[in-house]
Design an enzyme around this catalytic site. Structure first.
Site, mmCIF file in Angstrom:
data_model
loop_
_atom_site.group_PDB
_atom_site.id
_atom_site.type_symbol
_atom_site.label_atom_id
_atom_site.label_comp_id
_atom_site.label_asym_id
_atom_site.label_seq_id
_atom_site.Cartn_x
_atom_site.Cartn_y
_atom_site.Cartn_z
ATOM 1 N N SER A 183 -25.922 45.060 5.224
ATOM 2 C CA SER A 183 -24.484 45.064 4.927
ATOM 3 C C SER A 183 -23.764 45.775 6.068
ATOM 4 C CB SER A 183 -24.209 45.720 3.574
ATOM 5 O OG SER A 183 -22.850 45.606 3.228
ATOM 6 N N THR A 184 -23.038 46.856 5.778
ATOM 7 C CA THR A 184 -22.257 47.544 6.815
ATOM 8 C C THR A 184 -23.136 47.970 7.977
ATOM 9 O OG1 THR A 184 -20.888 48.412 5.028
ATOM 10 C CG2 THR A 184 -20.563 49.362 7.217
ATOM 11 N N HIS A 209 -23.988 40.706 4.132
ATOM 12 C CA HIS A 209 -22.718 40.645 3.407
ATOM 13 C C HIS A 209 -21.600 40.265 4.381
ATOM 14 C CE1 HIS A 209 -24.381 43.769 0.320
ATOM 15 N NE2 HIS A 209 -24.875 42.554 0.128
ATOM 16 N N MET A 302 -23.973 49.920 2.739
ATOM 17 C CA MET A 302 -23.500 50.766 1.649
ATOM 18 C C MET A 302 -23.925 50.180 0.312
ATOM 19 S SD MET A 302 -21.742 53.560 1.270
ATOM 20 C CE MET A 302 -20.777 54.499 0.094
ATOM 21 N N ASP A 305 -27.489 47.045 -3.084
ATOM 22 C CA ASP A 305 -27.933 45.651 -3.085
ATOM 23 C C ASP A 305 -29.190 45.509 -2.221
ATOM 24 O OD1 ASP A 305 -27.939 42.908 -3.561
ATOM 25 O OD2 ASP A 305 -26.697 42.488 -1.811
#
Length: 360
Positions: A183-184, A209, A302, A305
């Site tokens: 993600s991030t 993401h 973050m 998930d």
């Protein structure tokens, strides 16, 4: 009382600046401490205002947002969230140190506007706690670097790309599936892993993401910079050696059986663990089908998930790897996976490609 997150806006549009200031200030977690009308204005104001996070428009007259990041971040590593239209330059900006991005909405569309604001606020919170990574090795300037560790070689964009020896076993290449989630900070972390892989690799499935539209451009970027072929996945695409398939934004990608091999199913569906595409959705399907022939890799991001899915992969015999805290932009998803026992090995970003190859 919790300290407010101090935010600065950099945008040349007076209308959009006003929209951002009004909506960010309306949330009690934030305080707008100033704005800049262009990059030159920002360079003067940031050292004085010392914001916790910044929103940045990429397309600005004079000095672009991308040029601003290249010049400013190496000496003043402030967390930056890009607010951009559908533009390939987003990935160039992430490569030079921006933390994340949000697609600029049509502010006349109330539904899109509300979704944009909610996403931006979430990402500003994450950015304010993230570790800024920049291409150069030198940090300094007007911000304390006590919470910003010196970048490892994995994050030094001038570091040479190693050529790893491809697996010798054709059987292993055909049988194995590698699943990667992030993600991030993941756009550059995935690239750092993928560009080390030789062309001759087992099939790879990736969930990052990212909203619809951007995943296609990101896949093109990976394909250009990596030895393997990388494509944005389409429903029914076969997973095969030498090919990496990236989950399309807004859809859930899962692995399914196709004859004696595997394909991906990419369909609209409910969010899983708060996301579409979801790492958990992908990892669960890999755990159920590939079992001990799978390798799972969970990178920076973050939230949680992917943690539960990685645990199911491990319980079904897969070898699982989590990125370590020191090399993460945000040590959230890998941390949650590590805490619940989902990780066989925790490793730095620069070590992960060799570890994956050693397991094939």
């Amino acid at each position: 009382m919790q300290k407010k997150i101090r935010v600065m806006i950099i945008d040349d549009s007076a209308l959009f600046r006003s929209f951002l200031i009004q909506n960010i200030n309306a949330d009690p977690r934030f305080e707008i401490i100033g704005y800049a009308v262009n990059a030159f204005d920002a360079k003067n104001k940031i050292p004085l205002l010392k914001p916790d996070a910044v929103t940045l428009d990429i397309e600005m007259p004079g000095m672009s947002g991308l040029d601003f990041l290249k010049e400013f971040l190496p000496t003043y590593p402030i967390p930056v969230i890009l607010v951009s239209s559908l533009n390939m330059k987003v990935f160039d900006a992430l490569a030079v140190g921006a933390v994340d991005f949000v697609r600029k909405p049509d502010i006349e569309n109330h539904i899109l506007k509300e979704a944009f604001v909610a996403t931006l606020l979430t990402k500003l919170v994450i950015a304010s706690k993230s570790q800024v990574r920049v291409p150069s090795a030198g940090f300094g300037g007007g911000i304390s670097t006590s919470s910003i560790p010196a970048p490892s070689q994995a994050w030094n964009r001038t570091a040479p790309v190693r050529t790893l020896v491809p697996p010798k076993s054709t059987t292993a290449i055909n049988e194995k599936i590698i699943a990667i989630g992030a993600s991030t900070g993941g756009t550059e972390a995935i690239l750092d892993v993928m560009r080390q892989f030789p062309a001759k690799m087992p099939g790879i499935v990736i969930t990052q993401h990212m909203p619809a539209g951007f995943t296609g451009m990101y896949a093109e970027r990976l394909n250009r910079l990596c030895k393997m072929e990388v494509r944005e996945a389409k429903n029914g695409d076969k997973v095969q050696p030498g090919l990496a398939l990236l989950a399309p934004g807004g859809l859930q990608m899962r692995l399914v059986r196709m004859g004696s091999g595997y394909a991906v199913q990419c369909l609209p569906g409910e969010k899983v663990s708060g996301h579409a595409p979801s790492v958990d959705a992908l990892f669960d399907s890999v755990a159920n089908l590939v079992r001990d022939k799978a390798i799972g890799v969970l990178l920076t991001g973050m939230g949680a998930d992917g943690a539960a899915g990685l645990l199911r992969m491990r319980k079904n015999g897969a070898y699982t790897i989590g990125q370590d805290k020191e090399s993460c932009v945000v040590y959230g998803m890998p941390m949650e996976a590590y805490k619940i026992g989902a990780v066989c090995m925790q490793a730095s970003l620069s070590s992960i490609p060799q570890i994956v190859l050693s397991r094939i």
